[in-house]
Write a protein that holds these residues in place. Structure first.
Motif: not given
Ligand code: FES
Ligand SMILES: Cc1cc2nc3c(=O)[nH]c(=O)nc-3n(C[C@H](O)[C@H](O)[C@H](O)COP(=O)(O)OP(=O)(O)OC[C@H]3O[C@@H](n4cnc5c(N)ncnc54)[C@H](O)[C@@H]3O)c2cc1C
Lengths: 107, 390
Positions: A42, A59, A40, A62
């Motif tokens: 993020h 994901c 991901c 989060h």
């Molecule tokens: S690691 Fe995927 S949304 Fe935060």
């Protein structure tokens, strides 16, 4: 061309992570195969572990959601797209086409 | 509503600002933040940022330049709100300035608790980017003895990161077992065992009497426990919980009780003032988790614009923690009397899924390194416990 697994071993709704560097996730959505970078954008979660719905994957950490067709996030907290990779099936075997990733084995 | 002031420029404040714009608010939006930084993400501070795995400060940013531009807000960074005049609808700012506004979002978060007495050099708390940078700077100078006071999630993550960096780490926990309030005895025991797996000493059931310093330069030299033991240490990290940042609201007339008291929609008794994130006591509960901060913000923004509580925050509580290469995920509302049952995997492998049960019903789920089935159960639980409408 990176071999993934037999098509028969990846039923619709399932996903598999391949240990390339960086790792790639291959999804069997309704009748269609997709490959994207597994991590991901993020933070640090494997999208192969995510929740598959249509051609979106959520994901597991989060809940950012990515469109498997484009790799683009459809909601926060992710802001950057994941890379997508072409997938083909030959003789019942799934292959991912990717130059930058090193070959590895299906996890 | 022509203008809204968001006080606190971090996770909850940013998500509230986003939600206001997404819901059509096109008036003046002012975001006041005591820190000099644009909103950044705190969870990595005790994890990859501390170990240096994500050393890049830019990766912590919660919004990129494009989004900041789209938000079209006035940012008053490095500015502290010092008071709130409910009826004049004015926020007082440090330096004698003030800000007139129609609506207010309180998002001032929380501050780490400290030990009584002086804090010698080498003692740290961890909340801000500067805190993390200061701690990291000490940890990269070579192996040291680290004592972490407090075995909660942040303490455990710091201990894990310090161990990974090659330090000699001891965690001191006053309770007989850490994490019991969150996970219950059995599961807390399993999670706490991660310390020993990685050569970190966990001392439980003893408080801290005082910190020792060498006098010269006032650098910490050790931690004296309540039972008289002395643990030598060059670095001490204090992770004994946080206190909501409400001091600036005292005397404002807003109800304060370990947080800003608000209803299930984040609305205070003044409908033009909402509270979100770590500072908010929403319907009697104060959450200190990333996901709650983001979810509460969207609900509170909606209510603020509606002029009253039209939506409530009822989603299933969720948090995660990363320690020693193990991802811990928890979702649900458990009572101390609920019984955990392992439904998949094994605690011995530090990879399992457990359901907490009450009268044959699942109330919460916990996973160690089992993200996929966890996610499935979390969704099922959310569906089962939520009314279809909010
Ligand atoms: S690691 Fe995927 S949304 Fe935060
Ligand atoms: C090291 C660390 C690791 C974490 N890890 C996890 C995790 O793994 N999982 C998880 O679920 N949660 C985790 N959390 C919790 C999560 O980060 C918080 O729940 C979240 O940051 C809360 O956001 P907030 O905006 O409410 O408060 P904060 O992030 O505390 O932000 C409040 C902001 O308001 C500012 N402020 C305070 N007073 C004033 C004032 N008077 N005027 C103006 N500005 C003011 C502060 O400077 C701060 O920038 C972690 C937190 C920390 C510190």
């Amino acid at each position: 061309m990176i071999p993934v697994c037999h098509l028969a071993d990846l039923p619709a709704g399932e996903s598999v992570r391949i240990d390339t560097a960086p790792p790639i996730a291959v999804f069997h959505a309704d009748g269609q195969l997709y490959a994207i970078d597994d991590t991901c954008t993020h933070q640090d979660a494997s999208l192969a572990d995510g929740w598959l719905e249509g051609c979106l994957v959520e994901c597991p950490l989060h809940a950012a959601s990515f469109d498997l067709r484009t790799g683009a996030p459809t909601c926060l907290p992710a802001r950057r797209a994941v890379r997508t990779h072409p997938v083909t099936v030959e003789d019942g075997m799934i292959y991912v086409h990717h130059h930058a990733a090193e070959e590895g084995t299906a996890a | 509503m022509k203008s809204v002031a968001v006080i606190g420029a971090s996770l909850a404040g940013l998500y509230a600002a986003r939600a206001l714009r997404a819901q059509g608010f096109d008036g003046r939006l002012v975001i006041v933040g005591e820190e000099h930084h644009r909103p950044y993400d705190r969870p990595p501070l005790s994890k990859d940022f501390l170990t240096g795995a994500t050393a890049d400060q830019g990766q912590l940013a919660l919004a990129d330049a494009e989004e900041i531009a789209e938000l079209d807000a006035e940012w008053l960074l490095g500015t502290r709100a010092t008071g709130l005049d409910l009826h004049g609808r004015t926020v007082l700012l440090d330096g004698g300035r003030s800000l007139a506004t129609d609506g207010v979002v309180l998002a001032t978060g929380a501050t780490p608790r400290r030990l009584p007495g002086p804090a010698p050099t080498g003692t740290h708390t961890l909340r801000t980017l500067e805190d993390a940078q200061a701690l990291r700077a000490e940890l990269t100078r070579g192996p040291v003895r680290v004592v972490v006071i407090g075995g909660g999630f942040i303490g455990a993550e710091v201990a894990s990161s310090c161990a990974r960096l090659g330090h000699d780490v001891t965690v001191v926990e006053a309770a007989p077992l850490p994490l019991v309030p969150q996970l219950g005895d059995t599961m807390a025991g399993i999670c706490s065992a991660l310390h020993a797996d990685h050569g970190v000493t966990l001392l439980t059931g003893t408080g801290v009497a005082r910190l020792h310093d060498g006098g010269a330069g006032n650098r910490v030299t050790g931690v004296e426990l309540a039972d008289g033991r002395l643990l030598p240490a060059e670095v001490v990290v204090i992770g004994i919980g946080v206190r909501p940042n409400t001091a600036w609201l005292e005397g404002s007339g807003l109800p304060l009780d370990d947080g800003v008291c608000c209803d299930a929609g984040g609305v205070t008794p003044q409908p033009h003032i909402v509270a979100v994130g770590d500072v908010a006591r929403v319907d009697g509960i104060r959450a200190e988790h990333w996901t709650s901060a983001t979810e509460q913000a969207a609900v509170a923004a909606q209510n603020l614009l509606a002029g009253g509580t039209v939506a409530t925050h009822r989603s299933l509580p969720y948090f995660w923690s990363d320690q020693y290469g193990v991802r811990i995920q928890f979702a649900g509302r458990r009572l101390p009397t609920d019984t955990p049952r392992i439904v998949e995997g094994s605690p011995d492998d530090r990879s399992f899924l457990a359901c907490y049960e009450r009268d044959g019903r699942t109330t919460a789920v916990l996973a160690l390194n089992r993200p996929r089935p966890f996610m499935r159960l979390r969704r099922e639980l959310a569906r089962a416990t939520q009314p279809v409408t909010t």
